[in-house]
Scaffold this active site. Structure first.
Site, PDB file in Angstrom:
ATOM      1  N   CYS A 130     -10.068  72.984  44.127  1.00 42.62           N
ATOM      2  CA  CYS A 130      -9.134  73.743  43.307  1.00 42.62           C
ATOM      3  C   CYS A 130      -9.047  75.199  43.776  1.00 42.62           C
ATOM      4  CB  CYS A 130      -9.594  73.666  41.852  1.00 42.62           C
ATOM      5  SG  CYS A 130      -8.630  74.701  40.755  1.00 42.62           S
ATOM      6  N   CYS A 133      -9.379  77.908  41.214  1.00 45.26           N
ATOM      7  CA  CYS A 133     -10.722  78.043  40.649  1.00 45.26           C
ATOM      8  C   CYS A 133     -11.666  78.704  41.647  1.00 45.26           C
ATOM      9  CB  CYS A 133     -11.283  76.664  40.298  1.00 45.26           C
ATOM     10  SG  CYS A 133     -10.092  75.587  39.479  1.00 45.26           S
ATOM     11  N   ASP A 134     -11.698  78.160  42.861  1.00 42.60           N
ATOM     12  CA  ASP A 134     -12.750  78.531  43.801  1.00 42.60           C
ATOM     13  C   ASP A 134     -12.288  79.437  44.945  1.00 42.60           C
ATOM     14  OD1 ASP A 134     -14.419  77.024  42.247  1.00 42.60           O
ATOM     15  OD2 ASP A 134     -14.246  75.217  43.470  1.00 42.60           O
TER      16      ASP A 134
HETATM   17  P1  FAD Z   1     -10.325  65.461  32.419  1.00 45.56           P
HETATM   18  O1  FAD Z   1     -11.184  66.676  32.509  1.00 45.56           O
HETATM   19  O2  FAD Z   1     -10.033  64.703  33.648  1.00 45.56           O
HETATM   20  O3  FAD Z   1     -10.900  64.538  31.274  1.00 45.56           O
HETATM   21  C1  FAD Z   1     -10.401  63.261  31.024  1.00 45.56           C
HETATM   22  C2  FAD Z   1     -11.453  62.396  30.382  1.00 45.56           C
HETATM   23  O4  FAD Z   1     -10.888  61.126  30.039  1.00 45.56           O
HETATM   24  C3  FAD Z   1     -12.638  62.093  31.286  1.00 45.56           C
HETATM   25  O5  FAD Z   1     -13.817  62.239  30.580  1.00 45.56           O
HETATM   26  C4  FAD Z   1     -12.424  60.646  31.712  1.00 45.56           C
HETATM   27  O6  FAD Z   1     -13.625  60.011  31.992  1.00 45.56           O
HETATM   28  C5  FAD Z   1     -11.759  60.092  30.471  1.00 45.56           C
HETATM   29  N1  FAD Z   1     -11.006  58.855  30.710  1.00 45.56           N
HETATM   30  C6  FAD Z   1     -10.287  58.509  31.802  1.00 45.56           C
HETATM   31  N2  FAD Z   1      -9.739  57.298  31.648  1.00 45.56           N
HETATM   32  C7  FAD Z   1     -10.101  56.862  30.425  1.00 45.56           C
HETATM   33  C8  FAD Z   1      -9.850  55.678  29.661  1.00 45.56           C
HETATM   34  N3  FAD Z   1      -9.087  54.691  30.136  1.00 45.56           N
HETATM   35  N4  FAD Z   1     -10.382  55.580  28.428  1.00 45.56           N
HETATM   36  C9  FAD Z   1     -11.142  56.586  27.914  1.00 45.56           C
HETATM   37  N5  FAD Z   1     -11.424  57.722  28.576  1.00 45.56           N
HETATM   38  C10 FAD Z   1     -10.905  57.863  29.815  1.00 45.56           C
HETATM   39  N6  FAD Z   1     -10.077  74.222  36.046  1.00 45.56           N
HETATM   40  C11 FAD Z   1     -10.227  75.508  35.661  1.00 45.56           C
HETATM   41  O7  FAD Z   1      -9.479  75.972  34.792  1.00 45.56           O
HETATM   42  N7  FAD Z   1     -11.201  76.287  36.220  1.00 45.56           N
HETATM   43  C12 FAD Z   1     -12.074  75.844  37.161  1.00 45.56           C
HETATM   44  O8  FAD Z   1     -12.926  76.599  37.651  1.00 45.56           O
HETATM   45  C13 FAD Z   1     -11.947  74.485  37.587  1.00 45.56           C
HETATM   46  N8  FAD Z   1     -12.736  73.970  38.559  1.00 45.56           N
HETATM   47  C14 FAD Z   1     -12.626  72.657  38.902  1.00 45.56           C
HETATM   48  C15 FAD Z   1     -13.480  72.158  39.876  1.00 45.56           C
HETATM   49  C16 FAD Z   1     -13.432  70.814  40.222  1.00 45.56           C
HETATM   50  C17 FAD Z   1     -14.405  70.293  41.248  1.00 45.56           C
HETATM   51  C18 FAD Z   1     -12.476  69.962  39.605  1.00 45.56           C
HETATM   52  C19 FAD Z   1     -12.431  68.498  39.943  1.00 45.56           C
HETATM   53  C20 FAD Z   1     -11.576  70.469  38.670  1.00 45.56           C
HETATM   54  C21 FAD Z   1     -11.635  71.829  38.313  1.00 45.56           C
HETATM   55  N9  FAD Z   1     -10.756  72.379  37.389  1.00 45.56           N
HETATM   56  C22 FAD Z   1     -10.912  73.683  36.990  1.00 45.56           C
HETATM   57  C23 FAD Z   1      -9.684  71.588  36.757  1.00 45.56           C
HETATM   58  C24 FAD Z   1     -10.082  71.148  35.358  1.00 45.56           C
HETATM   59  O9  FAD Z   1     -11.376  70.570  35.395  1.00 45.56           O
HETATM   60  C25 FAD Z   1      -9.063  70.167  34.785  1.00 45.56           C
HETATM   61  O10 FAD Z   1      -7.772  70.751  34.789  1.00 45.56           O
HETATM   62  C26 FAD Z   1      -9.394  69.759  33.360  1.00 45.56           C
HETATM   63  O11 FAD Z   1     -10.700  69.224  33.262  1.00 45.56           O
HETATM   64  C27 FAD Z   1      -8.392  68.731  32.838  1.00 45.56           C
HETATM   65  O12 FAD Z   1      -8.745  68.372  31.550  1.00 45.56           O
HETATM   66  P2  FAD Z   1      -8.267  66.987  30.905  1.00 45.56           P
HETATM   67  O13 FAD Z   1      -8.926  66.938  29.580  1.00 45.56           O
HETATM   68  O14 FAD Z   1      -6.807  66.889  30.990  1.00 45.56           O
HETATM   69  O15 FAD Z   1      -8.832  65.838  31.861  1.00 45.56           O
END
Ligand code: FAD
Length: 302
Positions: A130, A133-134
């Site tokens: 990202c 982020c980094d």
């Molecule tokens: P997710 O965080 O993807 O959460 C979704 C959840 O749903 C997960 O727990 C998953 O297991 C669950 N799930 C999936 N399918 C199913 C199913 N069928 N049934 C039930 N549960 C399910 N953003 C920042 O703002 N700052 C940062 O510094 C940053 N660093 C990052 C570093 C890395 C390495 C990565 C990968 C991402 C980073 N991001 C950062 C991005 C950020 O993490 C995401 O934008 C954010 O987590 C998205 O949130 P979300 O709730 O939409 O999805």
């Protein structure tokens, strides 16, 4: 039945569940893994008002905040199917069927990995996904970007402003990014582009130190010293389980309007699993709140 059933407990889902519960309505949360992608990151510095935190710490904070409310939390289960009947029915992977008046889908996404030696080993030790982020961690350093689509080229342009030099690798003979982005990229003095290049290995010792790639035209192997690499070969939404049920775009992202509404009345979606631009924690939390308030609005009108 629930009033609001939230699927996924990353930033978007946790925010949606808390907003729903604060309305005093029956709220369920399918929390396969609290924190979602947040667990995979070390340092987080752009969650406004929190100067610095770490992924696992934020994941725990999300869980603790949710537990302050009477939310029915179902851990370590996944949603496998969604059907609209009188109510909306969500079938879990253990066979249980949950019924709810409204559903907020927040199943997030996953970065596509390169699957080369060194990628896992040097994750957060040079290997990053990202740029928002980094990127700042690589100020004045040599970084690579893998992927010549829009996200890769945008990342390279972005990083060229902080890093000393950016090297972009594209597997195919041509970049796939929009022409305006390519023009901007090629106008930058500190960017090199290698097309037809296959990244073979990320090397290093305690942290990443270089990249080995194959020039696909000549078959020759090259090695470049490198402090970091941003893998930009696609963000895959976790929406396979909704195929044919909800309207999704060509990338598989759930299509939502400004209220988080999907193509099924009563079903809302938020965060990285949707077609909203920019995938970030703060944005996911905001869209989770929007979706929960929209679900509440739907309930009081129906
Ligand atoms: P997710 O965080 O993807 O959460 C979704 C959840 O749903 C997960 O727990 C998953 O297991 C669950 N799930 C999936 N399918 C199913 C199913 N069928 N049934 C039930 N549960 C399910 N953003 C920042 O703002 N700052 C940062 O510094 C940053 N660093 C990052 C570093 C890395 C390495 C990565 C990968 C991402 C980073 N991001 C950062 C991005 C950020 O993490 C995401 O934008 C954010 O987590 C998205 O949130 P979300 O709730 O939409 O999805």
């Amino acid at each position: 039945p629930y009033d609001v059933l939230v699927v996924g407990a990353g930033p978007a889902g946790t925010s949606a569940a808390i907003y729903a519960a604060r309305k005093g309505i029956r709220t369920g949360l399918i929390a396969e893994r609290f924190g979602g992608q947040v667990n995979d990151t070390l340092s987080i510095e752009n969650l406004i008002s929190v100067k610095h935190t770490e992924g696992p710490k934020l994941a725990t904070a999300l869980e603790e905040h949710a537990k302050e409310y009477p939310i029915d939390i179902m851990k370590s289960v996944r949603a496998a199917k969604l059907e609209k009947k009188d109510l909306i029915e969500v079938t879990l992977d253990n066979g249980a069927v949950l019924k709810s008046k409204t559903v907020v889908i927040a199943t997030g996404a996953r970065w596509r990995n390169l699957n080369v030696p060194g990628e896992q080993e040097f994750k957060n030790k040079g290997v990053a996904y990202c740029p928002h982020c980094d990127g700042p961690l690589f100020a004045g350093k040599q970084v690579a970007v893998v992927g010549g689509g829009n996200s890769g080229v945008e990342a390279a342009i972005d990083l060229a402003g902080v890093a000393s030099h950016v090297t972009l690798f594209e597997f195919m003979p041509e970049l796939k990014a929009d022409q305006v982005l390519q023009d901007r990229l090629y106008s930058l003095p500190n960017v090199t582009v290698h097309k037809n290049a296959q990244v073979k290995e990320i090397t290093g010792s305690s942290k990443m130190e270089g990249i080995t790639y194959i020039d696909r035209e000549t078959g020759e192997e090259h090695h470049l010293p490198m402090d970091g690499v941003f893998v930009q070969i696609g963000l895959v939404p976790n929406t396979e389980w909704l195929e044919g049920v909800l309207e999704r775009n060509r990338m598989g992202e759930i299509i939502v309007d400004e209220r988080g509404a999907t193509s099924i009345p009563g079903v809302f979606a938020a965060g990285d699993c949707t077609n909203s631009p920019y995938k970030q924690i703060i944005i996911s939390m905001g869209s989770g709140a929007t979706a929960a308030l929209s679900a509440f609005d739907h309930i009081i009108r129906n």
